[in-house]
Design an enzyme around this catalytic site. Sequence first.
Site, PDB file in Angstrom:
ATOM      1  N   HIS A 153      -9.044   4.562   5.594  1.00 42.83           N
ATOM      2  CA  HIS A 153      -9.131   4.910   3.896  1.00 42.83           C
ATOM      3  C   HIS A 153     -10.780   4.199   3.452  1.00 42.83           C
ATOM      4  CE1 HIS A 153      -6.795   4.983  -0.704  1.00 42.83           C
ATOM      5  NE2 HIS A 153      -8.121   4.887  -0.425  1.00 42.83           N
TER       6      HIS A 153
ATOM      7  N   ARG B  56      -3.800  11.107  -1.192  1.00 43.57           N
ATOM      8  CA  ARG B  56      -2.724   9.254  -0.475  1.00 43.57           C
ATOM      9  C   ARG B  56      -1.640   9.382   0.609  1.00 43.57           C
ATOM     10  NH1 ARG B  56      -5.728   7.470  -3.532  1.00 43.57           N
ATOM     11  NH2 ARG B  56      -6.068   6.091  -5.634  1.00 43.57           N
TER      12      ARG B  56
END
Lengths: 306, 306
Positions: free
Chosen positions: B269, B221
């Site tokens: 991502h 993250r």
Amino acid sequence: MSIALVIPDRKLDQLQQKLQQQLPDVLIEIWPDIADPAVVEMAVVWRQPAGCLVNMPNLKALQSFGAGVDNILADATLPDLPLARIVDPMLTQSMLQYLQGVVQHYQLRLDEFSAQQRKQHWKPRSPRKIQRLCILGLGELGQAAACHFLQLGFVVDGWSASLKTLPGIQCFAGDEQFFAAVSQADVVICLLPLTPQTENLLNQQRLSQLKSGAILVNVARGAIVDDLALLQSLDSGQLAAACLDVFRVEPLPSEHPFWQHPAILMTPHISAVTNADTAVAQIAENYRRSQAGLPLLNLVCQQRGY
Amino acid sequence: MSIALVIPDRKLDQLQQKLQQQLPDVLIEIWPDIADPAVVEMAVVWRQPAGCLVNMPNLKALQSFGAGVDNILADATLPDLPLARIVDPMLTQSMLQYLQGVVQHYQLRLDEFSAQQRKQHWKPRSPRKIQRLCILGLGELGQAAACHFLQLGFVVDGWSASLKTLPGIQCFAGDEQFFAAVSQADVVICLLPLTPQTENLLNQQRLSQLKSGAILVNVARGAIVDDLALLQSLDSGQLAAACLDVFRVEPLPSEHPFWQHPAILMTPHISAVTNADTAVAQIAENYRRSQAGLPLLNLVCQQRGY
């Protein structure tokens, strides 16, 4: 009894030292500083200047310092003597690592994401579907690459001058089977030797036989690919990308269009470099064999060119 | 009896259809179009707006649509109910492929060679010596990554909040062992969950404990890394490079300095995306379990945050 190291433009002190350790009784000299050309019995050669071996009348054997011999055979005055090349398991390992890294680079679309990054453009995409590979050239390195990718789960086709048989790999040979070999491959990897037959083999006509959107990887010799035809194939979108580790002229001249082409990934001939220790062991062994009248290890067929 | 899909900003028709096939007798609705909130017994959630679950009084279970749950726990009004996440072997596979590709990218110096290519600069170099890796976070993905790289021949150290035992891997835990875990690693891979404890964990002080010239890979993250500290570490040369697949804000705002930083490789991502079929099977199974009063598969500890 002496060995001449005929490898211009390279620092040879270490090679000389290591070889001396293996062959303590042999005089090892670095060309052009050869005290008596008449006692040279073996020449270790790499890009030797044409004619430099003709005044060594007692040469018995020639040893390439690399895996390829095209640069050595380019010398029309090369004596007709047994010529051996280096076969280096470490070199094979480094080639496989290079090829796997490059295939993964394209699978992960690192080429596209790098381009997007430079444009500050966020566009997620799933990995490229790379399932089928074609290996051009099934010599030492080609066979190793074919088996390596087969083990990784790829479908692998192979193409070579004379038909090979490799378990699990569909093999093709000759001009008439070129289309069948390459036409379904997502990535085509060139590991051919450079010979008069393979020079400019990948021309416009043959590149057009690759699957639309295929990727070409050349780790063999630059002159196997027609530079202009490659550029046209990339510009038309027939090829999606090319990864080039070898070039017609090295270092690649600064005005060459490959440098700035967005679909070309260039590396400066690093996919497989001869390991000095392996080379020294094979040179020493071949010197002993040539002295004993035994056949050299890893002999090259001068006529065939590999 | 109904299931609510609370996943804003995503097309959910296919998910709804597939889930309906698995659970033909259950009403499956896409939030905010919920006919009767009182009959919703399970909510499938991902980045749900705060408060949207409070008017569903008969909820029995929460199911994350992804592997992480930090975005779900960020909702202070989240009901105190069993929360399960997706554990997807395909997701693990895609993460391992990403990480291996990235490590090979740096081993082959494709970062340096790409930069050289743009400058028309020819400078052969042997591969980067990447021998030792440190994995931060030893959950599902962290353990899988540690074992994968161990099998590939790397020395692997691992670091996590609570001490783990993994064969062949030196494991460290807690703040006092952070230095020992990271200080010898050529590449540090972040696979930690985002929790109040890990937010900004990789700050200036901790980044300075990495080996000089190390490479950081963040696939966990964005908020675990202090952006400014990372930039400073790259600019000072303390870190050689960083590969980032996750960001504090996604898509990364166009003014963010990461985009144009020469030592940062960005991907949008894509390292591990939930496979719809796997997710559907696990959601359906957990719905059946919750109806039967059985514990959910892949339960998350809400207090711990993963």
